[in-house]
Write an enzyme that holds these catalytic residues in place. Sequence first.
Site, PDB file in Angstrom:
ATOM      1  N   ARG A  91       0.834  -1.210   0.000  1.00 40.72           N
ATOM      2  CA  ARG A  91       0.000   0.000   0.000  1.00 40.72           C
ATOM      3  C   ARG A  91       0.864   1.254   0.000  1.00 40.72           C
ATOM      4  NH1 ARG A  91      -4.248   1.284   4.838  1.00 40.72           N
ATOM      5  NH2 ARG A  91      -2.387   0.840   6.081  1.00 40.72           N
ATOM      6  N   TYR A 138       4.650   6.234  12.126  1.00 41.70           N
ATOM      7  CA  TYR A 138       4.908   5.202  13.132  1.00 41.70           C
ATOM      8  C   TYR A 138       6.343   4.694  12.968  1.00 41.70           C
ATOM      9  CZ  TYR A 138      -0.065   4.293  14.466  1.00 41.70           C
ATOM     10  OH  TYR A 138      -1.341   4.369  14.934  1.00 41.70           O
ATOM     11  N   ARG A 141      -5.964  10.465  10.097  1.00 38.47           N
ATOM     12  CA  ARG A 141      -6.908  10.151  11.189  1.00 38.47           C
ATOM     13  C   ARG A 141      -8.340  10.510  10.833  1.00 38.47           C
ATOM     14  NH1 ARG A 141      -4.315   6.415  14.197  1.00 38.47           N
ATOM     15  NH2 ARG A 141      -2.173   7.098  14.532  1.00 38.47           N
ATOM     16  N   GLU A 144     -11.848  -1.110  18.146  1.00 43.55           N
ATOM     17  CA  GLU A 144     -11.558  -0.007  17.213  1.00 43.55           C
ATOM     18  C   GLU A 144     -12.898   0.541  16.727  1.00 43.55           C
ATOM     19  OE1 GLU A 144      -8.314  -0.623  14.404  1.00 43.55           O
ATOM     20  OE2 GLU A 144      -9.530   0.277  12.820  1.00 43.55           O
TER      21      GLU A 144
HETATM   22  C1  3EB Z   1      -4.090   2.615  14.393  1.00 41.01           C
HETATM   23  O1  3EB Z   1      -4.450   3.694  14.854  1.00 41.01           O
HETATM   24  C2  3EB Z   1      -5.117   1.506  14.426  1.00 41.01           C
HETATM   25  O2  3EB Z   1      -3.978   0.513   8.205  1.00 41.01           O
HETATM   26  O3  3EB Z   1      -5.590   1.572   7.194  1.00 41.01           O
HETATM   27  C3  3EB Z   1      -6.672   2.308  11.993  1.00 41.01           C
HETATM   28  C4  3EB Z   1      -7.139   2.878  10.803  1.00 41.01           C
HETATM   29  C5  3EB Z   1      -5.672   1.367  11.940  1.00 41.01           C
HETATM   30  C6  3EB Z   1      -6.602   2.496   9.567  1.00 41.01           C
HETATM   31  C7  3EB Z   1      -5.011   1.197   8.235  1.00 41.01           C
HETATM   32  C8  3EB Z   1      -5.132   0.992  10.698  1.00 41.01           C
HETATM   33  C9  3EB Z   1      -5.587   1.557   9.532  1.00 41.01           C
HETATM   34  O4  3EB Z   1      -2.962   2.396  13.962  1.00 41.01           O
HETATM   35  C10 3EB Z   1      -5.166   0.723  13.181  1.00 41.01           C
END
Ligand code: 3EB
Length: 317
Positions: free
Chosen positions: A138, A192, A205, A311
């Site tokens: 991705r 990250y 987000r 989640e």
């Molecule tokens: C996080 O905050 C939780 O890989 O598209 C949340 C929303 C999460 C989207 C993604 C992963 C994704 O990391 C996981």
Amino acid sequence: MLEHSIEMPTERSLLGRVIFGANGFAPEILDGVPALGVPMIAGAEPGFQEIFTAVGPVMAGRDGGLAYAADGRHLFCAVQVAERDIYRDAARIAYDSAFELATRLGYPNILRMWNLVGGIIDSNADGTEIYRDFCVGRAEAFALWTGRIGRIPAATGIGTRGRGVYLYFLAGRADANVHHLENPRQTPAYHYPERYGPKAPSFARATLADGTLYISGTASIIGDETVCQGDIAGQLEVTLDNIMALISAENLRQVQAVGGYALRDLDLIKVYVRHAADLPLVRSRCEEVFAPDARVVYLNVDICRPDLLVEIEGIVP
Ligand code: 3EB
């Protein structure tokens, strides 16, 4: 039924349909509408459909493995990646073909993506976690398309009850009014650190698009770390606090002058819960905080980190 009403429909036609059931199926055109089946429901439980509403005449079609429809304002597109040993290349190719279609049809602003990843915390054939494997492909596709599509949008990356990857998304015109948002309590996912995988997850987000706020899957993460490990009630509170901070007036000030939102303003909510035994607690707390008429579904699936128990995603229409 979950329904994404994109605006007050003057003429009621459909842009897309995602069928949440016990089994998935590859995207196809059913009664002129793109449909994708996703394996997200336990065998004995009732399923539901997530409906994307169109405004005015719809042009629908297939392109390779993609099924899509566009109404002049939005493009809906769905694709499946069949189960395989390693997902990286197939994930990149699926995203690449989706971006190629979206730009060719004139919808380069990706607004909201859903990535439903079977065996998300299992290992692939070379011992890499499937979520991390998927994230590499991705990220490669987004990197390839930088500058030709809009910036990285809101998304969900979540487990399923099947295998393979199911991907669907909504895209907008080049002139759409689009802002992507970060959460002041959380490290941007695309930053990250490497301990969570070789390529960071590609999502914002939240995305505000022509007045609709799409809230990404949100979990019990502060900074980049999972908090309240093993504590479902604690994880749920942190998750709700994270959403509140994300949609607060203070955080939205960066993108618009008008005030913020509260949990009561959310609709089209999906609550993903790892352990079925936690569903009653999660449901009763969600019924307290969300509006009585909010549409909420609960899905018992894996989440992308083994220590995450819950989640939540939604929209503010
Ligand atoms: C996080 O905050 C939780 O890989 O598209 C949340 C929303 C999460 C989207 C993604 C992963 C994704 O990391 C996981």
